[in-house]
Design a protein around this motif. Structure first.
Motif, PDB file in Angstrom:
ATOM      1  N   SER A 189     -11.123  26.603  17.336  1.00  0.00           N
ATOM      2  CA  SER A 189     -10.990  26.312  18.765  1.00  0.00           C
ATOM      3  C   SER A 189      -9.578  25.802  19.036  1.00  0.00           C
ATOM      4  O   SER A 189      -8.879  25.361  18.133  1.00  0.00           O
ATOM      5  CB  SER A 189     -12.024  25.284  19.224  1.00  0.00           C
ATOM      6  OG  SER A 189     -11.769  24.041  18.617  1.00  0.00           O
ATOM      7  N   VAL A 190      -9.185  25.881  20.291  1.00  0.00           N
ATOM      8  CA  VAL A 190      -7.871  25.405  20.705  1.00  0.00           C
ATOM      9  C   VAL A 190      -8.068  24.429  21.852  1.00  0.00           C
ATOM     10  O   VAL A 190      -8.671  24.772  22.869  1.00  0.00           O
ATOM     11  CB  VAL A 190      -6.961  26.577  21.146  1.00  0.00           C
ATOM     12  CG1 VAL A 190      -5.623  26.064  21.644  1.00  0.00           C
ATOM     13  CG2 VAL A 190      -6.773  27.568  20.005  1.00  0.00           C
ATOM     14  N   SER A 191      -7.574  23.211  21.672  1.00  0.00           N
ATOM     15  CA  SER A 191      -7.678  22.218  22.738  1.00  0.00           C
ATOM     16  C   SER A 191      -6.327  22.098  23.438  1.00  0.00           C
ATOM     17  O   SER A 191      -5.275  22.184  22.817  1.00  0.00           O
ATOM     18  CB  SER A 191      -8.109  20.865  22.169  1.00  0.00           C
ATOM     19  OG  SER A 191      -7.165  20.403  21.233  1.00  0.00           O
ATOM     20  N   PHE A 192      -6.381  21.948  24.733  1.00  0.00           N
ATOM     21  CA  PHE A 192      -5.168  21.771  25.530  1.00  0.00           C
ATOM     22  C   PHE A 192      -5.500  20.989  26.798  1.00  0.00           C
ATOM     23  O   PHE A 192      -4.901  19.957  27.072  1.00  0.00           O
ATOM     24  CB  PHE A 192      -4.548  23.129  25.888  1.00  0.00           C
ATOM     25  CG  PHE A 192      -3.348  23.025  26.773  1.00  0.00           C
ATOM     26  CD1 PHE A 192      -2.151  22.532  26.290  1.00  0.00           C
ATOM     27  CD2 PHE A 192      -3.420  23.408  28.103  1.00  0.00           C
ATOM     28  CE1 PHE A 192      -1.029  22.429  27.111  1.00  0.00           C
ATOM     29  CE2 PHE A 192      -2.310  23.309  28.941  1.00  0.00           C
ATOM     30  CZ  PHE A 192      -1.114  22.823  28.442  1.00  0.00           C
ATOM     31  N   GLU A 193      -6.455  21.491  27.561  1.00  0.00           N
ATOM     32  CA  GLU A 193      -6.765  20.896  28.859  1.00  0.00           C
ATOM     33  C   GLU A 193      -7.237  19.454  28.740  1.00  0.00           C
ATOM     34  O   GLU A 193      -6.908  18.619  29.593  1.00  0.00           O
ATOM     35  CB  GLU A 193      -7.818  21.722  29.606  1.00  0.00           C
ATOM     36  CG  GLU A 193      -7.350  23.085  30.034  1.00  0.00           C
ATOM     37  CD  GLU A 193      -7.464  24.147  28.946  1.00  0.00           C
ATOM     38  OE1 GLU A 193      -7.063  25.282  29.203  1.00  0.00           O
ATOM     39  OE2 GLU A 193      -7.942  23.833  27.842  1.00  0.00           O
ATOM     40  N   GLU A 194      -7.982  19.138  27.686  1.00  0.00           N
ATOM     41  CA  GLU A 194      -8.502  17.777  27.522  1.00  0.00           C
ATOM     42  C   GLU A 194      -7.362  16.776  27.365  1.00  0.00           C
ATOM     43  O   GLU A 194      -7.350  15.723  28.004  1.00  0.00           O
ATOM     44  CB  GLU A 194      -9.442  17.688  26.311  1.00  0.00           C
ATOM     45  CG  GLU A 194     -10.651  18.581  26.403  1.00  0.00           C
ATOM     46  CD  GLU A 194     -10.375  20.019  25.942  1.00  0.00           C
ATOM     47  OE1 GLU A 194      -9.297  20.296  25.368  1.00  0.00           O
ATOM     48  OE2 GLU A 194     -11.241  20.875  26.179  1.00  0.00           O
ATOM     49  N   GLU A 195      -6.392  17.111  26.508  1.00  0.00           N
ATOM     50  CA  GLU A 195      -5.271  16.201  26.311  1.00  0.00           C
ATOM     51  C   GLU A 195      -4.413  16.119  27.577  1.00  0.00           C
ATOM     52  O   GLU A 195      -3.932  15.048  27.941  1.00  0.00           O
ATOM     53  CB  GLU A 195      -4.408  16.665  25.137  1.00  0.00           C
ATOM     54  CG  GLU A 195      -3.307  15.689  24.814  1.00  0.00           C
ATOM     55  CD  GLU A 195      -2.479  16.078  23.605  1.00  0.00           C
ATOM     56  OE1 GLU A 195      -1.399  15.489  23.453  1.00  0.00           O
ATOM     57  OE2 GLU A 195      -2.902  16.950  22.836  1.00  0.00           O
ATOM     58  N   LEU A 196      -4.261  17.245  28.259  1.00  0.00           N
ATOM     59  CA  LEU A 196      -3.509  17.263  29.511  1.00  0.00           C
ATOM     60  C   LEU A 196      -4.160  16.337  30.541  1.00  0.00           C
ATOM     61  O   LEU A 196      -3.475  15.560  31.224  1.00  0.00           O
ATOM     62  CB  LEU A 196      -3.413  18.691  30.059  1.00  0.00           C
ATOM     63  CG  LEU A 196      -2.606  18.891  31.323  1.00  0.00           C
ATOM     64  CD1 LEU A 196      -1.152  18.470  31.125  1.00  0.00           C
ATOM     65  CD2 LEU A 196      -2.686  20.358  31.754  1.00  0.00           C
ATOM     66  N   GLN A 197      -5.490  16.388  30.644  1.00  0.00           N
ATOM     67  CA  GLN A 197      -6.205  15.508  31.570  1.00  0.00           C
ATOM     68  C   GLN A 197      -6.027  14.037  31.184  1.00  0.00           C
ATOM     69  O   GLN A 197      -5.869  13.177  32.055  1.00  0.00           O
ATOM     70  CB  GLN A 197      -7.698  15.867  31.615  1.00  0.00           C
ATOM     71  CG  GLN A 197      -7.978  17.175  32.302  1.00  0.00           C
ATOM     72  CD  GLN A 197      -7.558  17.163  33.762  1.00  0.00           C
ATOM     73  OE1 GLN A 197      -7.634  16.149  34.446  1.00  0.00           O
ATOM     74  NE2 GLN A 197      -7.107  18.304  34.247  1.00  0.00           N
ATOM     75  N   ASP A 198      -6.052  13.737  29.880  1.00  0.00           N
ATOM     76  CA  ASP A 198      -5.837  12.356  29.435  1.00  0.00           C
ATOM     77  C   ASP A 198      -4.454  11.855  29.842  1.00  0.00           C
ATOM     78  O   ASP A 198      -4.313  10.729  30.334  1.00  0.00           O
ATOM     79  CB  ASP A 198      -5.985  12.251  27.912  1.00  0.00           C
ATOM     80  CG  ASP A 198      -7.430  12.337  27.461  1.00  0.00           C
ATOM     81  OD1 ASP A 198      -8.339  12.176  28.308  1.00  0.00           O
ATOM     82  OD2 ASP A 198      -7.649  12.579  26.252  1.00  0.00           O
ATOM     83  N   VAL A 199      -3.444  12.693  29.653  1.00  0.00           N
ATOM     84  CA  VAL A 199      -2.085  12.304  30.027  1.00  0.00           C
ATOM     85  C   VAL A 199      -1.997  12.099  31.537  1.00  0.00           C
ATOM     86  O   VAL A 199      -1.390  11.141  32.010  1.00  0.00           O
ATOM     87  CB  VAL A 199      -1.058  13.355  29.543  1.00  0.00           C
ATOM     88  CG1 VAL A 199       0.321  13.100  30.133  1.00  0.00           C
ATOM     89  CG2 VAL A 199      -0.986  13.369  28.025  1.00  0.00           C
TER      90      VAL A 199
END
Length: 112
Positions: free
Chosen positions: A39-49
């Motif tokens: 899997s590839v995560s991106f949006e979750e970390e972007l939302q946290d930032v």
């Protein structure tokens, strides 16, 4: 000249390309015993930032992260992931096109 907005969209497009590769690999190995889903995560970390700083500059530094999960891929979920990724790619592509169209107008003074 790369703006923070372009950098953010570039990272998003990179995440979506990685996600397509991961989903393709997952689909190719859906019946392979012992294969663990990627899997590839991106949006979750972007939302946290976004929640913690809100700074566009910090958001543009978020990069995709590929992970190997401890579960087998499921055909339907992988197909849904591909569909979702396709929609996200189209949105990011449209945003990039609009950004560069505005830059072109600013440079040339014409929309042609």
């Amino acid at each position: 000249m790369e703006t923070t907005q372009v950098r953010l969209l570039r990272n998003a497009m990179s995440a979506y390309a990685q996600r397509r590769r991961a989903a393709s690999s997952n689909l190719a190995n859906v019946d392979t015993p012992g294969y663990d889903r990627m899997s590839v995560s991106f949006e979750e970390e972007l939302q946290d930032v976004r929640r913690h700083s809100g700074s566009l500059r910090e958001q543009s530094e978020v990069e995709p992260d590929t992970e190997v999960e401890d579960e087998a891929p499921v055909l339907e979920e992988e197909l849904m992931s591909l569909t979702d990724t396709q929609m996200r790619t189209r949105m990011a592509s449209r945003a990039l096109t609009e950004h560069f169209d505005l830059m072109k107008i600013g440079i040339t003074g014409s929309a042609r």
